[in-house]
Design a protein around this motif. Sequence first.
Motif, PDB file in Angstrom:
ATOM      1  N   UNK A  82      45.031 -26.400   6.911  1.00  0.00           N
ATOM      2  CA  UNK A  82      44.290 -27.021   5.807  1.00  0.00           C
ATOM      3  C   UNK A  82      44.573 -26.319   4.484  1.00  0.00           C
ATOM      4  N   UNK A  83      44.611 -24.995   4.491  1.00  0.00           N
ATOM      5  CA  UNK A  83      44.945 -24.263   3.262  1.00  0.00           C
ATOM      6  C   UNK A  83      46.357 -24.627   2.788  1.00  0.00           C
ATOM      7  N   UNK A  84      47.266 -24.716   3.733  1.00  0.00           N
ATOM      8  CA  UNK A  84      48.661 -25.000   3.374  1.00  0.00           C
ATOM      9  C   UNK A  84      48.802 -26.382   2.748  1.00  0.00           C
ATOM     10  N   UNK A  85      48.024 -27.353   3.249  1.00  0.00           N
ATOM     11  CA  UNK A  85      48.129 -28.729   2.730  1.00  0.00           C
ATOM     12  C   UNK A  85      47.412 -28.910   1.404  1.00  0.00           C
ATOM     13  N   UNK A  86      46.290 -28.244   1.228  1.00  0.00           N
ATOM     14  CA  UNK A  86      45.451 -28.577   0.069  1.00  0.00           C
ATOM     15  C   UNK A  86      45.242 -27.432  -0.928  1.00  0.00           C
ATOM     16  N   UNK A  87      45.653 -26.219  -0.605  1.00  0.00           N
ATOM     17  CA  UNK A  87      45.457 -25.090  -1.534  1.00  0.00           C
ATOM     18  C   UNK A  87      46.830 -24.498  -1.870  1.00  0.00           C
ATOM     19  N   UNK A  88      47.354 -24.793  -3.065  1.00  0.00           N
ATOM     20  CA  UNK A  88      48.666 -24.253  -3.440  1.00  0.00           C
ATOM     21  C   UNK A  88      48.636 -22.715  -3.533  1.00  0.00           C
ATOM     22  N   UNK A  89      49.684 -22.113  -3.016  1.00  0.00           N
ATOM     23  CA  UNK A  89      49.858 -20.651  -3.097  1.00  0.00           C
ATOM     24  C   UNK A  89      48.650 -19.867  -2.550  1.00  0.00           C
ATOM     25  N   UNK A  90      48.022 -20.396  -1.524  1.00  0.00           N
ATOM     26  CA  UNK A  90      46.849 -19.688  -0.984  1.00  0.00           C
ATOM     27  C   UNK A  90      47.229 -18.346  -0.369  1.00  0.00           C
ATOM     28  N   UNK A  91      48.516 -18.216   0.032  1.00  0.00           N
ATOM     29  CA  UNK A  91      48.939 -16.990   0.692  1.00  0.00           C
ATOM     30  C   UNK A  91      48.867 -15.771  -0.231  1.00  0.00           C
ATOM     31  N   UNK A  92      48.832 -16.000  -1.516  1.00  0.00           N
ATOM     32  CA  UNK A  92      48.798 -14.874  -2.468  1.00  0.00           C
ATOM     33  C   UNK A  92      47.473 -14.822  -3.212  1.00  0.00           C
ATOM     34  N   UNK A  93      46.501 -15.550  -2.734  1.00  0.00           N
ATOM     35  CA  UNK A  93      45.184 -15.549  -3.389  1.00  0.00           C
ATOM     36  C   UNK A  93      44.201 -14.798  -2.478  1.00  0.00           C
ATOM     37  N   UNK A  94      43.695 -13.706  -3.003  1.00  0.00           N
ATOM     38  CA  UNK A  94      42.877 -12.778  -2.193  1.00  0.00           C
ATOM     39  C   UNK A  94      41.658 -13.454  -1.579  1.00  0.00           C
ATOM     40  N   UNK A  95      41.041 -14.378  -2.293  1.00  0.00           N
ATOM     41  CA  UNK A  95      39.821 -15.007  -1.791  1.00  0.00           C
ATOM     42  C   UNK A  95      40.093 -15.782  -0.501  1.00  0.00           C
ATOM     43  N   UNK A  96      41.203 -16.509  -0.485  1.00  0.00           N
ATOM     44  CA  UNK A  96      41.513 -17.299   0.710  1.00  0.00           C
ATOM     45  C   UNK A  96      41.977 -16.412   1.872  1.00  0.00           C
ATOM     46  N   UNK A  97      42.740 -15.387   1.537  1.00  0.00           N
ATOM     47  CA  UNK A  97      43.144 -14.457   2.590  1.00  0.00           C
ATOM     48  C   UNK A  97      41.914 -13.796   3.209  1.00  0.00           C
ATOM     49  N   UNK A  98      40.969 -13.398   2.343  1.00  0.00           N
ATOM     50  CA  UNK A  98      39.732 -12.778   2.836  1.00  0.00           C
ATOM     51  C   UNK A  98      38.936 -13.742   3.699  1.00  0.00           C
ATOM     52  N   UNK A  99      38.839 -15.019   3.254  1.00  0.00           N
ATOM     53  CA  UNK A  99      38.116 -16.020   4.040  1.00  0.00           C
ATOM     54  C   UNK A  99      38.759 -16.210   5.414  1.00  0.00           C
ATOM     55  N   UNK A 100      40.090 -16.250   5.446  1.00  0.00           N
ATOM     56  CA  UNK A 100      40.788 -16.452   6.710  1.00  0.00           C
ATOM     57  C   UNK A 100      40.566 -15.281   7.661  1.00  0.00           C
ATOM     58  N   UNK A 101      40.635 -14.063   7.110  1.00  0.00           N
ATOM     59  CA  UNK A 101      40.417 -12.882   7.953  1.00  0.00           C
ATOM     60  C   UNK A 101      38.991 -12.870   8.498  1.00  0.00           C
ATOM     61  N   UNK A 102      38.030 -13.167   7.652  1.00  0.00           N
ATOM     62  CA  UNK A 102      36.640 -13.179   8.105  1.00  0.00           C
ATOM     63  C   UNK A 102      36.396 -14.274   9.135  1.00  0.00           C
ATOM     64  N   UNK A 103      37.042 -15.430   8.946  1.00  0.00           N
ATOM     65  CA  UNK A 103      36.890 -16.504   9.917  1.00  0.00           C
ATOM     66  C   UNK A 103      37.480 -16.103  11.268  1.00  0.00           C
TER      67      UNK A 103
END
Length: 362
Positions: A115-136
């Motif tokens: 879902x991040x890959x389809x709808x969130x551009x460059x999520x791999x370098x955005x700390x908030x999304x990385x943090x959300x993924x790790x916490x999930x």
Amino acid sequence: MATTRPVPWVPPLLCLAVLLGGVYYALVDAGPSLRTAGFAACVLVVMGVDALDRRVPAPALLAVRTALYAAVNALDASGVARVLFVLIPFTAYFAFGRRAAVALGAGCVAAIVAAYTLWVPDWQVRAAYISDLVMFALGIVLAVTMAAVAVREREARVRLERTMREVRDLSAADERNRLAREIHDSLGHHLTAIGIQLEKAAAFAELDPAASRSAVSDARWSADRALTEVRRSVRALGPDRFRLTGALTDLIARLNDDRLAVTLEVVGDEGERPQAALTAVYRAAQEALTNACRHSGATRIKLSLSYEDSGASLVVTDDGRGFDMREGFGIRGMRERIGRLGGRFELASASTGTTVSVTVPW
């Protein structure tokens, strides 16, 4: 694996947290809206579906949950609803087992990544999304771990309950066997003695009235003795101590007559010995005497009782014709009673007589 969860409070509590967090965020950010109302309604439906856990097949329930979680996330403006997906591997653990739960947990993490890959551009370098993924992912791990612990605890509780039932059943069986042995060894002996004495009284009623009266007296003594033993069993914790030598002396005195000579030889001092050991020796003596009187046709019976530092031993010999060595209830009861105390029971029977040997440790 059973679908009943041992921790049923986890899903509704998590849904309530999502409901409060999502509604609060929506009200603070943009105010009331139809989207917020739809979000709240979907969360309440999820909580209602969890209440149907026992009445819906597990695969269908998993599919319904997954669809509802997706709908809640689509209506959620805060992003907190993603945590509901940790309930997929959590509930699946109880319905399908560990492997299915781990696979579904990994699938949930992969779905978030997709879902991040389809709808969130460059999520791999955005700390908030990385943090959300790790916490999930951490939440998935904790959910599966909690489910595993709950299942093992439930299984341990089931095993404990089964063991307790088995122990209760064994205790009840042991108590029934103990009572059966007590009835056979005590009342059975005295009732046999009463029968023998009454037969003697009937046989000598006309030929020897004095012997007949003596037999009736002995039968009355046996009846009184049986009643005394019943009362002693009832107040087993009472202050009266059982004295083996005295009990054997009284027993033999009532058996001696012009047709049967019974003698007792005692070596050592009885002292304050364990009541269980003394009672076991007495019951063995009763059974041996009963068998000798009823089956062997003996004219002489000798009891040799010895008190030693390590325990007591009793040898009963008679000059009867012997008997079949197949063990009936009485002999088997003697063997079991002595064996429970760690003692030794031996029986030898031939055409020239029978010998019963008993040894009981202190």
